[in-house]
Motif scaffolding. Structure first.
Motif, short mmCIF file in Angstrom:
data_model
loop_
_atom_site.label_atom_id
_atom_site.label_comp_id
_atom_site.label_asym_id
_atom_site.label_seq_id
_atom_site.Cartn_x
_atom_site.Cartn_y
_atom_site.Cartn_z
N ALA A 143 -54.96 -2.33 52.38
CA ALA A 143 -55.25 -3.63 51.77
C ALA A 143 -55.01 -4.79 52.74
N SER A 144 -54.13 -4.60 53.71
CA SER A 144 -53.85 -5.67 54.67
C SER A 144 -54.99 -5.87 55.65
N MET A 145 -55.87 -4.90 55.79
CA MET A 145 -57.03 -4.99 56.69
C MET A 145 -56.63 -5.36 58.12
N GLY A 146 -55.50 -4.81 58.56
CA GLY A 146 -55.04 -5.04 59.92
C GLY A 146 -53.98 -6.12 60.05
N ALA A 147 -53.76 -6.92 58.99
CA ALA A 147 -52.79 -8.02 59.08
C ALA A 147 -51.37 -7.51 59.24
N LEU A 148 -51.09 -6.27 58.80
CA LEU A 148 -49.76 -5.72 59.00
C LEU A 148 -49.39 -5.72 60.48
N PHE A 149 -50.39 -5.58 61.35
CA PHE A 149 -50.14 -5.51 62.80
C PHE A 149 -50.07 -6.89 63.45
N THR A 150 -50.44 -7.93 62.72
CA THR A 150 -50.46 -9.28 63.32
C THR A 150 -49.42 -10.22 62.71
N VAL A 151 -48.86 -9.85 61.55
CA VAL A 151 -47.90 -10.70 60.85
C VAL A 151 -46.53 -10.02 60.84
N PRO A 152 -45.49 -10.64 61.39
CA PRO A 152 -44.16 -10.04 61.32
C PRO A 152 -43.72 -9.84 59.87
N VAL A 153 -43.13 -8.68 59.58
CA VAL A 153 -42.63 -8.37 58.24
C VAL A 153 -41.14 -8.07 58.35
N ALA A 154 -40.35 -8.78 57.54
CA ALA A 154 -38.91 -8.55 57.49
C ALA A 154 -38.52 -8.15 56.08
N LYS A 155 -37.46 -7.35 55.97
CA LYS A 155 -36.95 -6.93 54.66
C LYS A 155 -35.49 -7.36 54.56
#
Length: 267
Positions: A164-176
């Protein structure tokens, strides 16, 4: 030189298929991504797979060749296979030309530079992988600094969320982070926490948003808890002129993010 695998019983195929399960992803520290567009965006963002599976009939495609060369050049392994095995790996009847296996790369809160962007997105107990992926796409589109997942959110590295991210997972930092850790980190520096809520009289276009703005979206079904709403610097709502009482969480986040972006453009 890519090796060939055409047997479902191959141990690597079984191992990679297991990554569709959250438990196995956690044990391995790996996740799946599929589709030529998504893997190409990952390559352009500097993310290369540990394993790259591609269909023999797509081997001559220039983007597939570029992925194979980059993967092998970085020490990963390229595997030529067939559409049936790609379907088993991806869980789709009509799989893409490529499937990649990547190391997980969630970012610690402390590594985020809040001064690097005007907008940051924060999601609390988000449960739907489609919503998470769409919010990641919004974060990429508005130039957000990153997405911070608070408390028990859906896994951003699930096959559905990655797709669903269409590649954005690789361009947007994700923190938990848990709520307390996020709150303490946020209050240790500049940042306005803006919550999306139906329990306020403030329309989303009325306030002037500070920089950086942290947009907090609550759980899809329950919204954010009262104690979180009380900690927000500002609560705003998006007017609903029809019979629906609220927007989808991902849609509401996008509307808010573009309002913050527009204010920055006008200032």
């Amino acid at each position: 030189m890519p090796r060939q695998i055409t047997a479902f019983s191959n141990p690597l195929i079984k191992r990679v298929r297991g990554l569709r399960d959250k438990k196995h992803r956690r044990e391995e520290g790996l996740f799946l991504a599929e589709g030529l567009r998504i893997l190409t965006e990952a390559r352009e963002a500097g993310r290369l797979p540990a394993y790259l599976f591609f269909a023999a009939e797509s081997a001559s495609h220039p983007l597939v060749r570029a992925l194979v060369e980059a993967t092998e050049g970085a020490g990963g392994e390229a595997v030529e296979t067939n559409a049936d095995i790609l379907s088993k790996l991806s869980g789709k009847d009509n799989p893409g030309a490529v499937v990649g296996v990547y190391p997980e790369f969630a970012v610690p809160l402390e590594a985020l530079d809040r001064s690097s962007a005007r907008i940051w997105l924060v999601a609390e107990r988000l449960r739907d992988p489609g919503n998470l992926g769409t919010i990641l796409r919004t974060a990429d589109a508005v130039g957000a600094g990153g997405l911070i997942l608070v408390d028990d959110c859906v896994d951003p590295f699930s096959v559905e969320a990655v797709r669903a991210s269409m590649g954005a997972l690789f361009t947007v930092p994700v923190a938990k982070a848990g709520w307390d850790a996020f709150r303490d980190w946020l209050r240790a520096g500049p940042g306005q926490l803006v919550g999306l809520s139906l329990d306020t009289d403030h329309g989303y276009r009325e306030p002037r948003y500070e920089t950086p703005t942290f947009l907090l979206t609550g759980n899809e079904a329950q919204g954010m808890p009262d104690f979180m709403a009380a900690e927000c610097d500002l609560l705003v709502k998006i007017p609903m002129l029809g019979k629906a009482d609220s927007l989808n969480a991902a849609v509401a986040t996008a509307v808010m993010a573009y309002e913050v972006l527009a204010q920055g453009d006008r200032s």
